[in-house]
Scaffold this motif. Structure first.
Motif, mmCIF file in Angstrom:
data_model
loop_
_atom_site.group_PDB
_atom_site.id
_atom_site.type_symbol
_atom_site.label_atom_id
_atom_site.label_comp_id
_atom_site.label_asym_id
_atom_site.label_seq_id
_atom_site.Cartn_x
_atom_site.Cartn_y
_atom_site.Cartn_z
ATOM 1 N N PRO A 89 -29.735 -25.427 -16.284
ATOM 2 C CA PRO A 89 -30.818 -25.864 -15.569
ATOM 3 C C PRO A 89 -31.745 -26.781 -16.249
ATOM 4 C CG PRO A 89 -31.104 -23.596 -16.009
ATOM 5 C CD PRO A 89 -29.540 -24.032 -16.450
ATOM 6 N N MET A 90 -31.692 -26.956 -17.507
ATOM 7 C CA MET A 90 -32.448 -27.494 -18.430
ATOM 8 C C MET A 90 -32.443 -29.207 -18.266
ATOM 9 S SD MET A 90 -34.898 -26.157 -20.018
ATOM 10 C CE MET A 90 -35.352 -24.699 -21.024
ATOM 11 N N VAL A 91 -30.819 -29.390 -17.617
ATOM 12 C CA VAL A 91 -30.484 -30.751 -17.429
ATOM 13 C C VAL A 91 -30.078 -31.100 -16.089
ATOM 14 C CG1 VAL A 91 -28.817 -32.496 -18.296
ATOM 15 C CG2 VAL A 91 -29.599 -30.599 -19.956
ATOM 16 N N VAL A 92 -31.065 -32.037 -15.543
ATOM 17 C CA VAL A 92 -30.769 -32.647 -14.188
ATOM 18 C C VAL A 92 -30.718 -31.501 -13.056
ATOM 19 C CG1 VAL A 92 -29.878 -34.944 -14.119
ATOM 20 C CG2 VAL A 92 -28.167 -33.210 -14.337
ATOM 21 N N GLY A 93 -31.568 -30.406 -13.704
ATOM 22 C CA GLY A 93 -31.664 -29.030 -12.973
ATOM 23 C C GLY A 93 -30.156 -28.315 -12.741
ATOM 24 N N ARG B 232 -27.501 -17.291 -9.955
ATOM 25 C CA ARG B 232 -28.692 -17.641 -9.457
ATOM 26 C C ARG B 232 -28.109 -18.735 -8.171
ATOM 27 N NH1 ARG B 232 -34.566 -19.705 -11.685
ATOM 28 N NH2 ARG B 232 -33.142 -21.130 -12.855
ATOM 29 N N ARG B 233 -28.228 -20.055 -8.247
ATOM 30 C CA ARG B 233 -28.041 -20.813 -7.208
ATOM 31 C C ARG B 233 -26.480 -21.228 -6.974
ATOM 32 N NH1 ARG B 233 -31.417 -25.482 -9.412
ATOM 33 N NH2 ARG B 233 -30.164 -24.734 -11.257
ATOM 34 N N TRP C 213 -33.286 -38.479 -16.379
ATOM 35 C CA TRP C 213 -33.030 -38.313 -15.019
ATOM 36 C C TRP C 213 -34.147 -38.640 -14.128
ATOM 37 C CZ3 TRP C 213 -31.991 -34.449 -18.397
ATOM 38 C CH2 TRP C 213 -32.553 -33.644 -18.759
ATOM 39 N N SER D 172 -27.576 -29.648 -12.038
ATOM 40 C CA SER D 172 -26.683 -30.232 -10.968
ATOM 41 C C SER D 172 -25.437 -30.906 -11.526
ATOM 42 C CB SER D 172 -27.657 -31.330 -10.083
ATOM 43 O OG SER D 172 -27.656 -32.396 -11.050
ATOM 44 N N PRO E 167 -30.139 -26.262 0.300
ATOM 45 C CA PRO E 167 -31.503 -25.314 0.317
ATOM 46 C C PRO E 167 -32.404 -25.251 1.257
ATOM 47 C CG PRO E 167 -31.133 -26.968 -1.609
ATOM 48 C CD PRO E 167 -30.117 -27.466 -0.416
ATOM 49 N N GLY F 7 -35.563 -28.400 1.491
ATOM 50 C CA GLY F 7 -34.909 -29.737 1.847
ATOM 51 C C GLY F 7 -34.250 -29.626 3.349
ATOM 52 N N THR G 142 -38.228 -28.914 -15.417
ATOM 53 C CA THR G 142 -37.669 -29.415 -16.378
ATOM 54 C C THR G 142 -38.517 -29.798 -17.681
ATOM 55 O OG1 THR G 142 -35.993 -30.328 -14.941
ATOM 56 C CG2 THR G 142 -35.467 -30.122 -17.402
ATOM 57 N N PRO G 143 -38.859 -29.139 -18.550
ATOM 58 C CA PRO G 143 -39.417 -29.641 -19.531
ATOM 59 C C PRO G 143 -38.983 -30.818 -20.406
ATOM 60 C CG PRO G 143 -38.522 -27.383 -20.395
ATOM 61 C CD PRO G 143 -38.145 -27.773 -18.974
ATOM 62 N N SER H 221 -37.285 -32.207 -10.851
ATOM 63 C CA SER H 221 -36.049 -32.824 -10.429
ATOM 64 C C SER H 221 -35.027 -31.754 -10.004
ATOM 65 C CB SER H 221 -35.399 -33.504 -11.819
ATOM 66 O OG SER H 221 -34.269 -34.320 -11.421
ATOM 67 N N MET H 222 -34.569 -32.039 -9.032
ATOM 68 C CA MET H 222 -33.612 -31.083 -8.326
ATOM 69 C C MET H 222 -33.998 -29.922 -8.029
ATOM 70 S SD MET H 222 -30.881 -33.217 -7.878
ATOM 71 C CE MET H 222 -29.359 -31.914 -7.274
ATOM 72 N N LYS H 223 -35.341 -29.787 -7.717
ATOM 73 C CA LYS H 223 -35.967 -28.712 -7.600
ATOM 74 C C LYS H 223 -36.385 -27.766 -8.931
ATOM 75 C CE LYS H 223 -35.098 -28.473 -2.902
ATOM 76 N NZ LYS H 223 -33.734 -29.125 -3.122
ATOM 77 N N MET H 224 -36.143 -28.528 -9.906
ATOM 78 C CA MET H 224 -36.301 -27.481 -11.074
ATOM 79 C C MET H 224 -37.310 -28.122 -12.017
ATOM 80 S SD MET H 224 -34.801 -24.823 -12.664
ATOM 81 C CE MET H 224 -33.704 -24.501 -11.706
ATOM 82 N N PRO I 290 -27.010 -26.181 -8.513
ATOM 83 C CA PRO I 290 -27.968 -26.534 -7.327
ATOM 84 C C PRO I 290 -27.079 -27.667 -6.291
ATOM 85 C CG PRO I 290 -28.600 -27.860 -9.018
ATOM 86 C CD PRO I 290 -27.689 -26.888 -9.450
ATOM 87 N N GLY I 291 -25.922 -27.915 -6.662
ATOM 88 C CA GLY I 291 -25.063 -28.860 -5.845
ATOM 89 C C GLY I 291 -24.709 -30.311 -6.879
ATOM 90 N N PHE I 292 -24.099 -31.323 -6.217
ATOM 91 C CA PHE I 292 -23.973 -32.445 -6.684
ATOM 92 C C PHE I 292 -25.140 -33.232 -7.099
ATOM 93 C CE2 PHE I 292 -19.564 -32.523 -4.725
ATOM 94 C CZ PHE I 292 -18.767 -32.115 -6.019
ATOM 95 N N MET I 293 -25.191 -33.873 -8.040
ATOM 96 C CA MET I 293 -26.447 -34.715 -8.440
ATOM 97 C C MET I 293 -26.544 -35.879 -7.279
ATOM 98 S SD MET I 293 -29.136 -35.383 -10.397
ATOM 99 C CE MET I 293 -30.300 -36.662 -10.511
ATOM 100 N N ILE I 294 -27.896 -35.957 -7.048
ATOM 101 C CA ILE I 294 -28.073 -36.882 -5.644
ATOM 102 C C ILE I 294 -29.067 -37.990 -6.251
ATOM 103 C CG2 ILE I 294 -28.117 -34.971 -4.240
ATOM 104 C CD1 ILE I 294 -31.295 -34.771 -4.228
#
Lengths: 522, 70
Positions: free
Chosen positions: A333-337, A406-407, B8, A339, A439, A442, B39-40, B34-37, A369-373
C-alpha cells in the motif's frame, strides 16, 4: 607409466588454459574490481565441487608440431554443486576477446544447457561478454558477412525455461546475445557498478542515434534493477550476486519434475505473533508495512525478495512455512496505494509462472484497491498487462492460498485467485477485509448521480447514502452469506498456513510433475 | 540539491516539513493521497529543506517536484 607423457601434456595444456587471456589482461580485469571466471566459479560453487568440461578447447599455435601458445576458449563451464546440490555453471572469460563469441571454440554454451536439460539440473550463467557474432572482426576472419541465427541457444533456452531453473548474473558489460542470456532466465541479478546490460553498447548507440551515453547510464543496475525489470535484483558486488544465486536456488527444485526442498527449521509452525492483530490500521487510508507483515508469517530468516525495485506496488518473494518453500505475492500500500499497475502486473505474471513451473505453492496476501487508474496508467497499457497477470493466475495449477488482509476491489481485486469451479483455493480473510466492485467512496457518485444531483443539498445527500452503505460494509455480513469462507484472527494466519502447506505438499507429491505445457517466457 | 518527486499522481494531503528544516534519509516529507491511500513521501537523502514546491490540497502529476533538499 605407459601413458605418463600424455598425462604430462594434459597437465601442461590445463596449465595453459588456467592462464586465461594472459597475465596482463587478467590483471586489468582484476583492477576493474572483477574476479576471473575461474575464481567466480570456484567462489560460487561448493569447495572442490567443480568438474570442468572442455578445458582443452582453445586456439593452439604450433611450431614444428610443438605446442608453443594456447588461447583457451572464452567460455568456462561444467558441473558443480551449490549447497550440496548438482548444478551446471558456465561463464564468459572477459580476458579473452572480451568474452565475445569470436573467442569461443566449440559451442560450449549450448553444451552446458543441453547437459543441464539431460541431467535435469539448474543452469547458472555468469555472463560477462558481448554479442553472439563477436565483433565485426569476425567478418575479416571468415571473409564474408553472415545472416544471424543462433538456433542452438534458443532451442535449449526455451526448453530450459520450462524444465530447469535458469539463473543469470550480469557481471560485466553485456550486449547482444549476452544481454539476451541474462534476460531469458528465471532469476537475474546485476552487479552494481561493474554489470551493465544493453542491446548494444555506447559506441553503437552513438553511431545509430547520435547520442553519447556512458555504459552505466545506458544499462547499469540503476536502469535494469530499478525500472526496466530486465534484471530482477541488484547485487552490491560479485560475492553478493553469488549469495543471491545460492539463496534463490535453495527454494527451488532441481527441475520441474521435482518438489522444492524442505529445510528443517526451529521456528514453530504454531507461532502466533501479537503484532499481527494491530498491523493493519483501522483508518482505511493508512498504509501498513507489508514486508514486516510477511515476516511475521513465514519462517525466520526465510525471506528472499525478487524484483524489489521494479513493479513496486507488488511484492514477490520466496519464503518457507514450517520449512516448506512457498511463493508469496503481496500488495504494497506504500506504492500507488498497492494498486496493480503495468510493471506490477508484469512482475506478478513472471513470478506466478515461476512458482507454477517449479511446483511452489502460492500464498497471495491481498490488500488490493484495483488496477491503477489515470492517464499515465492507461498509456502504460495497464489493462493489457493486468489481464495477462490474471491469465497466469487462471493457468497456474499449483496449490494456492489467499489471505485477504484488507482491500479487494474491482477486476484486479477479483483476481486474487482462480475462481473456476474446478479449483478449490484455500481462502481466509482478516477482520479488516473490505471489498467490492467499486469502493463506496467513489462508487456512490457513479451509481446515484441522478438522485444526488436532484437533491436539495447534493453533498449531504451523497454523504447520507455513503453512511448508509458503510453500515453494510462489515466483512461479517459477507461471511453470513459464505461469500468469504472464513474470517480469522490475524495471529492464527501462520498456524493455519502451516497446516495448509502440509496439504499443499501432499497434493504435489501425488501429482504428476514436469513441464506445464504452456512454456514459460522470460 | 536533491529533488523530491511524486512517483505517481495524487493530491498533497499534508506537508510535514518547512523550509530550513534538517531532515534525515527516509524521513516523511509529504503525505500524498493517491488511490485513497495516504502515502508518505520519504526524503531520498539527509539534508536541509531548501524549497517546498507544492501546497496542501494541490493535485500533482507523476514526476512533479514536491520539494528540494540541499
Amino acid at each position: 607409466m605407459v601413458w605418463q607423457p600424455e598425462i604430462d601434456e594434459l597437465n601442461q595444456r590445463k596449465e595453459l588454459a588456467y592462464k586465461l587471456g594472459g597475465e596482463e589482461r587478467v590483471q586489468k580485469h582484476l583492477d576493474n574490481g572483477k574476479l576471473t571466471i575461474r575464481d567466480r566459479i570456484a567462489t560460487l560453487a561448493d569447495e572442490n565441487s567443480f568438474r570442468e568440461r572442455g578445458v582443452l578447447a582453445g586456439k593452439a599455435t604450433y611450431e614444428d608440431n610443438e605446442l608453443v601458445d594456447f588461447r583457451p576458449s572464452n567460455y568456462v563451464m561444467g558441473l558443480g554443486k551449490i549447497n550440496g546440490r548438482r548444478v551446471s555453471i558456465g561463464g564468459d572469460d572477459f580476458t579473452v576477446r572480451g568474452g565475445a563469441a569470436d573467442g569461443a571454440v566449440g559451442d560450449k554454451k549450448t553444451h552446458q544447457e543441453r547437459m543441464a536439460l539431460e541431467l535435469r539440473i539448474p543452469i547458472v550463467r555468469l555472463v560477462d561478454g558481448t554479442g553472439g557474432g563477436g565483433s565485426v572482426k569476425t567478418i575479416e576472419d571468415i571473409g564474408r558477412t553472415y545472416l544471424p541465427g543462433g538456433p542452438g541457444f534458443w532451442e535449449t533456452a526455451n526448453d530450459a525455461m520450462e524444465q530447469v531453473p535458469v539463473v543469470a548474473a550480469a557481471m560485466g558489460s553485456v550486449a547482444g546475445i549476452g544481454a539476451a542470456r541474462v534476460a531469458v532466465s528465471h532469476f537475474s541479478v546485476i552487479v552494481k557498478g561493474t554489470g551493465q546490460v544493453f542491446t548494444a553498447g555506447p559506441p553503437v548507440v552513438e553511431r545509430g542515434l547520435g547520442m553519447w551515453v556512458n555504459k552505466e547510464d545506458l544499462g547499469g543496475a540503476e536502469i535494469h534493477a530499478h525500472g526496466s525489470g530486465v534484471c530482477d535484483n541488484e547485487a552490491t558486488d560479485e560475492l553478493d550476486a553469488f549469495e543471491q544465486i545460492r539463496i534463490f536456488l535453495s527454494y527451488l527444485p532441481s527441475s520441474s519434475w521435482e518438489l522444492p526442498p524442505h529445510e528443517s527449521t526451529d521456528d514453530s509452525p504454531t507461532r502466533r505473533d501479537e503484532e499481527l492483530l494491530s498491523i493493519i490500521p483501522r483508518e482505511r487510508r493508512q498504509p501498513h508495512i507489508i514486508r514486516k507483515l510477511i515476516k511475521h508469517i513465514i519462517d525466520h530468516d526465510s525471506f528472499f525478495e525478487i524484483g524489489k525495485f521494479f513493479g513496486r506496488s507488488v511484492v514477490t518473494c520466496l519464503g518457507r512455512i514450517d520449512g516448506f518453500p512457498v511463493a508469496i505475492i503481496a500488495n504494497d500500500p506504500m506504492v500507488v496505494g498497492g494498486s496493480l499497475d503495468t510493471p506490477g502486473s508484469e512482475k506478478m505474471l513472471k513470478f506466478i509462472d515461476l512458482a507454477d513451473t517449479f511446483n511452489l505453492p502460492i500464498i497471495n496476501l491481498v490488500d488490493q484497491p484495483g488496477f491503477m487508474i489515470g492517464v499515465e496508467a492507461e498509456k502504460a497499457g495497464v489493462i493489457k498487462a493486468g489481464v495477462r497477470a490474471l491469465q497466469a493466475i487462471y493457468q497456474c495449477s499449483v496449490p494456492w492460498a489467499t489471505v485477504v488482509l484488507r482491500r479487494a476491489y474491482g477486476v484486479a481485486g477479483a483476481g486474487h485467485q482462480n475462481h473456476s469451479n474446478s479449483r478449490w483455493p484455500y481462502r481466509i480473510s482478516w477482520p479488516s477485509g473490505d471489498w467490492g466492485s467499486l469502493p463506496i467512496e467513489g462508487g456512490v457518485m457513479a451509481a446515484y448521480r441522478r438522485d444526488i444531483e436532484a437533491a436539495d443539498d447534493p453533498e449531504s445527500y451523497r454523504q447520507q447514502i455513503e453512511d448508509k452503505l458503510n453500515l453494510l460494509r462489515s466483512p461479517f455480513r459477507t461471511a453470513e452469506s459464505f461469500n468469504i469462507e472464513d474470517i480469522v484472527d490475524p495471529r492464527d494466519t501462520r498456524p493455519l498456513l502451516a497446516e495448509w502447506v502440509q496439504d499443499a505438499y501432499r497434493v504435489l507429491r501425488i501429482s504428476t510433475l514436469g513441464p506445464k505445457g504452456r512454456g514459460m517466457r522470460a | 540539491m536533491t529533488d523530491v518527486k511524486a512517483e505517481w499522481p495524487g493530491v498533497i494531503s499534508e506537508i510535514k516539513v518547512s523550509v530550513g528544516d534538517t531532515v534525515t534519509e527516509d524521513q516523511e516529507i509529504i503525505i500524498l493521497e493517491s488511490m485513497k491511500m495516504l502515502t508518505p513521501i520519504l526524503s531520498p537523502a539527509a539534508g536541509t529543506v531548501a524549497e517546498i514546491a507544492v501546497e496542501q490540497g494541490q493535485y500533482v502529476d507523476e514526476g512533479t517536484t514536491l520539494a528540494k533538499l540541499d
